[in-house]
Design a protein around this motif. Structure first.
Motif, PDB file in Angstrom:
ATOM      1  N   GLU A  99       0.811  -1.217   0.000  1.00  0.00           N
ATOM      2  CA  GLU A  99       0.000   0.000   0.000  1.00  0.00           C
ATOM      3  C   GLU A  99       0.847   1.271   0.000  1.00  0.00           C
ATOM      4  OE1 GLU A  99      -3.270   0.013  -0.417  1.00  0.00           O
ATOM      5  OE2 GLU A  99      -3.184  -2.177  -0.539  1.00  0.00           O
ATOM      6  N   ALA A 100       2.113   1.149  -0.367  1.00  0.00           N
ATOM      7  CA  ALA A 100       2.995   2.309  -0.493  1.00  0.00           C
ATOM      8  C   ALA A 100       3.301   2.554  -1.962  1.00  0.00           C
ATOM      9  CB  ALA A 100       4.295   2.083   0.293  1.00  0.00           C
ATOM     10  N   TRP A 101       3.597   3.829  -2.302  1.00  0.00           N
ATOM     11  CA  TRP A 101       3.924   4.184  -3.672  1.00  0.00           C
ATOM     12  C   TRP A 101       5.418   3.999  -3.909  1.00  0.00           C
ATOM     13  CZ3 TRP A 101       0.423   5.172  -7.414  1.00  0.00           C
ATOM     14  CH2 TRP A 101      -0.892   5.436  -7.006  1.00  0.00           C
ATOM     15  N   HIS A 102       5.753   3.360  -5.021  1.00  0.00           N
ATOM     16  CA  HIS A 102       7.140   3.107  -5.389  1.00  0.00           C
ATOM     17  C   HIS A 102       7.419   3.742  -6.751  1.00  0.00           C
ATOM     18  CE1 HIS A 102       7.509   0.114  -2.136  1.00  0.00           C
ATOM     19  NE2 HIS A 102       6.261  -0.211  -2.449  1.00  0.00           N
ATOM     20  N   GLU A 103       8.609   4.334  -6.892  1.00  0.00           N
ATOM     21  CA  GLU A 103       8.975   5.039  -8.121  1.00  0.00           C
ATOM     22  C   GLU A 103       9.937   4.196  -8.974  1.00  0.00           C
ATOM     23  OE1 GLU A 103      10.015   9.224  -7.804  1.00  0.00           O
ATOM     24  OE2 GLU A 103       9.343   9.174  -5.715  1.00  0.00           O
ATOM     25  N   THR A 104       9.746   4.312 -10.294  1.00  0.00           N
ATOM     26  CA  THR A 104      10.636   3.653 -11.255  1.00  0.00           C
ATOM     27  C   THR A 104      10.932   4.617 -12.385  1.00  0.00           C
ATOM     28  OG1 THR A 104       9.691   1.471 -10.773  1.00  0.00           O
ATOM     29  CG2 THR A 104      10.912   1.697 -12.839  1.00  0.00           C
ATOM     30  N   ASP A 105      12.202   4.703 -12.776  1.00  0.00           N
ATOM     31  CA  ASP A 105      12.599   5.461 -13.955  1.00  0.00           C
ATOM     32  C   ASP A 105      12.952   4.481 -15.058  1.00  0.00           C
ATOM     33  OD1 ASP A 105      12.731   8.456 -13.424  1.00  0.00           O
ATOM     34  OD2 ASP A 105      13.735   7.657 -11.642  1.00  0.00           O
ATOM     35  N   ARG A 106      12.445   4.773 -16.270  1.00  0.00           N
ATOM     36  CA  ARG A 106      12.636   3.844 -17.377  1.00  0.00           C
ATOM     37  C   ARG A 106      12.971   4.600 -18.665  1.00  0.00           C
ATOM     38  NH1 ARG A 106       7.725   0.880 -20.155  1.00  0.00           N
ATOM     39  NH2 ARG A 106       6.787   1.493 -18.160  1.00  0.00           N
TER      40      ARG A 106
ATOM     41  N   THR B  50      11.072  -1.586 -32.575  1.00  0.00           N
ATOM     42  CA  THR B  50      11.896  -2.296 -31.595  1.00  0.00           C
ATOM     43  C   THR B  50      12.391  -1.296 -30.566  1.00  0.00           C
ATOM     44  OG1 THR B  50      12.626  -3.935 -33.226  1.00  0.00           O
ATOM     45  CG2 THR B  50      13.959  -3.695 -31.239  1.00  0.00           C
ATOM     46  N   LEU B  51      12.244  -1.620 -29.269  1.00  0.00           N
ATOM     47  CA  LEU B  51      12.646  -0.729 -28.192  1.00  0.00           C
ATOM     48  C   LEU B  51      13.536  -1.468 -27.190  1.00  0.00           C
ATOM     49  CD1 LEU B  51       9.322   1.122 -27.224  1.00  0.00           C
ATOM     50  CD2 LEU B  51      11.149   1.969 -28.703  1.00  0.00           C
ATOM     51  N   TRP B  52      14.504  -0.733 -26.655  1.00  0.00           N
ATOM     52  CA  TRP B  52      15.289  -1.166 -25.498  1.00  0.00           C
ATOM     53  C   TRP B  52      14.898  -0.279 -24.327  1.00  0.00           C
ATOM     54  CZ3 TRP B  52      18.563   2.307 -23.007  1.00  0.00           C
ATOM     55  CH2 TRP B  52      19.282   1.787 -21.927  1.00  0.00           C
ATOM     56  N   GLU B  53      14.635  -0.888 -23.163  1.00  0.00           N
ATOM     57  CA  GLU B  53      14.258  -0.150 -21.961  1.00  0.00           C
ATOM     58  C   GLU B  53      15.168  -0.555 -20.795  1.00  0.00           C
ATOM     59  OE1 GLU B  53       9.463   0.299 -22.365  1.00  0.00           O
ATOM     60  OE2 GLU B  53      10.226  -1.653 -21.736  1.00  0.00           O
ATOM     61  N   ARG B  54      15.506   0.410 -19.965  1.00  0.00           N
ATOM     62  CA  ARG B  54      16.289   0.156 -18.764  1.00  0.00           C
ATOM     63  C   ARG B  54      15.470   0.576 -17.555  1.00  0.00           C
ATOM     64  NH1 ARG B  54      20.317  -3.062 -16.701  1.00  0.00           N
ATOM     65  NH2 ARG B  54      21.379  -2.000 -14.960  1.00  0.00           N
ATOM     66  N   PHE B  55      15.154  -0.369 -16.677  1.00  0.00           N
ATOM     67  CA  PHE B  55      14.383  -0.090 -15.476  1.00  0.00           C
ATOM     68  C   PHE B  55      15.333   0.246 -14.327  1.00  0.00           C
ATOM     69  CE2 PHE B  55      11.249  -2.120 -18.000  1.00  0.00           C
ATOM     70  CZ  PHE B  55      10.005  -1.805 -17.479  1.00  0.00           C
ATOM     71  N   PHE B  56      15.220   1.481 -13.818  1.00  0.00           N
ATOM     72  CA  PHE B  56      15.947   1.891 -12.614  1.00  0.00           C
ATOM     73  C   PHE B  56      14.926   1.913 -11.477  1.00  0.00           C
ATOM     74  CE2 PHE B  56      18.432   3.730 -16.091  1.00  0.00           C
ATOM     75  CZ  PHE B  56      19.713   3.294 -15.760  1.00  0.00           C
ATOM     76  N   VAL B  57      14.933   0.876 -10.674  1.00  0.00           N
ATOM     77  CA  VAL B  57      13.930   0.691  -9.629  1.00  0.00           C
ATOM     78  C   VAL B  57      14.466   1.244  -8.321  1.00  0.00           C
ATOM     79  CG1 VAL B  57      12.476  -0.968  -8.420  1.00  0.00           C
ATOM     80  CG2 VAL B  57      13.141  -1.387 -10.806  1.00  0.00           C
ATOM     81  N   HIS B  58      13.752   2.177  -7.727  1.00  0.00           N
ATOM     82  CA  HIS B  58      14.155   2.750  -6.445  1.00  0.00           C
ATOM     83  C   HIS B  58      13.974   1.690  -5.357  1.00  0.00           C
ATOM     84  CE1 HIS B  58      13.889   7.173  -7.781  1.00  0.00           C
ATOM     85  NE2 HIS B  58      13.691   6.423  -8.848  1.00  0.00           N
ATOM     86  N   GLY B  59      15.067   1.243  -4.769  1.00  0.00           N
ATOM     87  CA  GLY B  59      14.988   0.232  -3.726  1.00  0.00           C
ATOM     88  C   GLY B  59      14.991  -1.192  -4.252  1.00  0.00           C
ATOM     89  N   GLY B  60      15.267  -1.379  -5.542  1.00  0.00           N
ATOM     90  CA  GLY B  60      15.284  -2.724  -6.124  1.00  0.00           C
ATOM     91  C   GLY B  60      16.352  -2.835  -7.197  1.00  0.00           C
TER      92      GLY B  60
END
Length: 215
Positions: A89-96, A117-127
């Motif tokens: 129930e908390a909000w988590h942020e991700t930059d992609r 065709t796409l390449w994506e990089r997930f920068f997960v806050h806390g992960g």
């Protein structure tokens, strides 16, 4: 007799299949500005919620650039910033951030078949951070003021296939540069959440020619 049994199995199993699926709604706004005859800037915002819920569970803001490198080739650059509501129930942020190319494979006066065709990089806050790869085939119609479309898109990561998404919808012109879109897509996920997800989409498209002389 065998075909009858197959149809009966499908009909009887459909309610069970749908009951195990997740239904969601998405509302989005695309605001585009023509920077030149080749460059276009778009700010894409979207919100998603589970059908029947009272609040959004996924909100994203996405600035993106498109560069027309050749008449049938576009270079795409963008960045998702997403707030997602977790199981805690908390909000988590991700930059992609993402980058990719889009090719026109076949075209007539009224229809276009394209591949992206796409390449994506997930920068997960806390992960942990991770990469994802997407490849899409889309058929798009120019039947003004109606623009039907259909696409299939596959998602991969370093471990292999993650999901496949099937999408269809209709965009309707509202004036010369603006439009409204009604769409639907579903996917069968292999790594997270309910296996089958359905999404009902309503999008508003706003485009302002800006400095683009050919708009």
């Amino acid at each position: 007799m065998r075909s009858y049994k197959n149809v009966s199995t499908l009909v009887l199993g459909l309610p069970l299949l749908l009951s195990g699926a997740e239904w969601q709604n998405e509302a989005a706004v695309n605001t585009g500005v023509g920077l030149s005859s080749r460059w276009q800037l778009t700010v894409y915002t979207r919100g998603r919620m589970v059908t029947g819920a009272r609040q959004w569970n996924d909100v994203s803001i996405v600035p993106r650039l498109q560069y027309r490198f050749r008449p049938r080739m576009n270079i795409l650059l963008g960045h998702f910033h997403t707030w997602a509501l977790g199981r805690d129930e908390a909000w988590h942020e991700t930059d992609r951030p993402y980058a990719g190319v889009e090719f026109g494979l076949w075209r007539t006066r009224q229809w276009t078949l394209s591949h992206r065709t796409l390449w994506e990089r997930f920068f997960v806050h806390g992960g942990p951070d991770w990469n994802r790869y997407r490849t899409q085939l889309q058929l798009y119609g120019q039947l003004r003021p109606y623009h039907p479309y259909a696409s299939v898109e596959a998602f991969f990561d370093q471990h292999g296939s993650r999901t496949t998404r099937y999408r269809s919808g209709l965009r309707i012109d509202v004036g010369r540069h603006h439009g409204i879109e009604f769409g639907y897509w579903y996917e069968r996920r292999k790594v997270a959440g309910p296996g089958l997800r359905h999404m009902l989409v309503v999008s508003v498209h706003l485009y302002f020619p800006g400095l683009a002389p050919d708009s």
